[in-house]
Design a protein around this motif. Structure first.
Motif, short mmCIF file in Angstrom:
data_model
loop_
_atom_site.label_atom_id
_atom_site.label_comp_id
_atom_site.label_asym_id
_atom_site.label_seq_id
_atom_site.Cartn_x
_atom_site.Cartn_y
_atom_site.Cartn_z
N ASP A 197 0.83 -1.29 -0.08
CA ASP A 197 0.13 0.02 0.07
C ASP A 197 0.71 1.08 0.11
O ASP A 197 2.07 1.24 0.05
CB ASP A 197 -1.01 0.08 1.22
N HIS A 198 0.15 2.43 0.10
CA HIS A 198 0.81 3.68 0.15
C HIS A 198 1.95 3.93 1.03
O HIS A 198 3.00 4.53 0.83
CB HIS A 198 -0.38 5.02 0.36
N GLU A 199 1.62 3.42 2.24
CA GLU A 199 2.54 3.58 3.38
C GLU A 199 3.82 2.68 3.02
O GLU A 199 4.89 3.23 3.31
CB GLU A 199 1.94 3.06 4.58
N ARG B 180 5.92 4.63 0.46
CA ARG B 180 6.88 5.81 1.27
C ARG B 180 7.99 5.24 1.93
O ARG B 180 8.86 5.70 1.74
CB ARG B 180 5.71 6.35 2.15
N LYS B 181 7.58 4.10 2.45
CA LYS B 181 8.90 3.34 3.43
C LYS B 181 9.82 2.74 2.37
O LYS B 181 11.11 3.20 2.77
CB LYS B 181 8.51 2.37 4.38
#
Ligand SMILES: [Zn+2]
Ligand SMILES: [Zn+2]
Ligand SMILES: [Zn+2]
Length: 438
Positions: free
Chosen positions: A261-263, A266-267
């Protein structure tokens, strides 16, 4: 003044092909910069780019009723200029079909069933996890991925030259040749030479994120080779030519394939930046600067280290990776058919595992396109279509799909959930033949 459609089209085509990594906003400002007298809205620039298939339609456009055209987002790819196909085979050529379908390989001479059409070493190889784990234990070549076995000539095995007892690198290579060739990727992934990359590689392994793992390898190759101004442009052309569909676009389209997912993106992005652009400690920064001595060209740096470019590159890995984790220049030109005429094999298991051989599984006539299958051909037609959609491809209209869909339509509604019609008819034939009916 307001430019004509034709003038605008020509201008956006030349801008986008010169700067494939730039988004709509930047293309638009460039356009106005070059043509200071023009009055063009960003919306019109976007439309012109979309009409030429140079960008993907945004989800906003897709939901708006005023844009009924083209409900599918297709992966975009471009031809590698000056790609010398004859280096691989004199019996095929690259052809650009149209903006929707993109490029493909076509036979120029008759190819016989069973014939090896070409062999190819990977552009980069991100080994499958099983092999990657062996590499980290020094039990498989860190360059060509070949596992070491009882038949390996151990006297030729070579360790990473930078490994010391205080800063250890587990990499080992078949021989000096493999070690020398690994110089285009290994330094940036070496725990001794670029320790900043360790957290990224560890996390990709933990999450089994193949695309991220592969992108790390592609990035190292691009960054290292682009240090040489003589090859930088060509190298970047190849890197940007692989078909693209960004993770964002895939997710907007609601593709069902399970994706981080988006998170997680980002990571991944922050670990990626830390590994190759901005290591967190001064010591790590110094080590990275020892490998990447010259600043990376702005164009390449943007094409790698901007968040949207990063997502696009992840999508690129997803689309183009061969089943065993390699990215291959010519192989990436092959289109899909559920009834393929080419099979990809790893024949050199003991000497060059990552080398692929493309073998004709049927007679191929001059002018016929070469196809591999991107999905399991044993799946029924609906499952195949669904899986292809999941990868961002439009509806498959290969002859087999058309035939099987027609077959389903011709049959009753309660036949809907039956497995592949081709398999069924084959099975029926076999049973009937076995019973002496036919
Ligand atoms: Zn090797
Ligand atoms: Zn090393
Ligand atoms: Zn098909």
């Amino acid at each position: 003044m307001t430019p004509s459609e034709d003038d605008l089209r020509d201008a956006v085509i030349s801008l986008k092909s010169a700067h494939p990594e730039l988004g709509i906003g930047k293309i638009h400002s460039l356009l106005l910069g070059i043509n200071p007298g023009w009055i063009v809205s960003e919306k019109r620039t976007r439309k012109a780019l979309q009409n030429e298939g140079l960008i993907l339609q945004s989800s906003a456009d897709l939901s708006s009723k005023s844009q009924p055209k083209s409900p599918h987002v297709f992966p975009s790819s471009k031809l590698i200029q000056n790609l010398d196909v004859s280096r691989y085979s004199t019996k095929i050529e690259v052809r650009h079909f149209n903006k929707k379908k993109g490029k493909g390989l076509v036979a120029t001479e008759k190819i016989a069933k069973g014939e090896p059409v070409w062999k190819e070493d990977p552009y980069v190889v991100a080994a499958e996890w099983e092999i990657y784990d062996l590499q980290n234990l020094g039990q498989a070549c860190s360059f060509c991925t070949t596992p070491f076995s009882s038949t390996t000539t151990t006297s030729l095995l070579t360790s990473c030259a930078s490994s010391t007892s205080s800063s250890f690198c587990p990499a080992r290579f078949c021989n000096r040749l493999c070690r020398d060739r690994s110089a285009r990727t290994h330094p940036l992934l070496c725990p001794s030479q670029n320790p900043a990359s360790v957290p990224l590689m560890k996390w990709a392994r933990e999450t089994q994120w193949v695309a991220l793992h592969a992108l790390a390898y592609m990035t190292t190759r691009v960054m290292i080779l682009c240090q040489d101004p003589k090859v930088a442009d060509e190298e970047w052309r190849i890197a940007t030519s692989y078909a693209t569909l960004s993770m964002e676009d895939r997710s907007k389209q609601g593709f069902q394939k399970a994706e981080p997912d988006h998170e997680a993106w980002r990571k991944a992005f922050s670990l990626y930046m830390q590994a190759f652009k901005e290591p967190s400690s001064v010591l790590e920064q110094k080590k990275l600067a020892r490998i990447i001595k010259k600043p990376v060209k702005a164009e390449i740096s943007q094409g790698l280290f901007q968040y949207d470019a990063f997502l696009r590159n992840l999508g690129k890995m997803n689309l183009n990776l061969e089943a065993h984790g390699g990215l291959y220049v010519l192989h990436s030109h092959l289109n899909h058919s559920c009834d393929p005429n080419i099979s990809i094999r790893h024949l050199e298991q003991r000497s060059a595992l990552s080398r692929i051989t493309a073998i004709a599984t049927k007679d191929i006539e001059p002018g016929e396109e070469l196809f591999i299958t991107y999905v399991n051909p044993m799946l029924p037609v609906h499952s195949r279509q669904e899986e292809l959609r999941g990868w961002g491809f439009g509806k498959c209209s290969c002859s087999r799909c058309l035939e099987e869909e027609k077959h389903i339509k011709d049959n009753d509604d309660d036949n809907k959930d039956r497995p592949s019609m081709l398999d069924m008819t084959d099975l029926e034939k076999e049973i009937k033949a076995g019973l002496g009916v036919m």
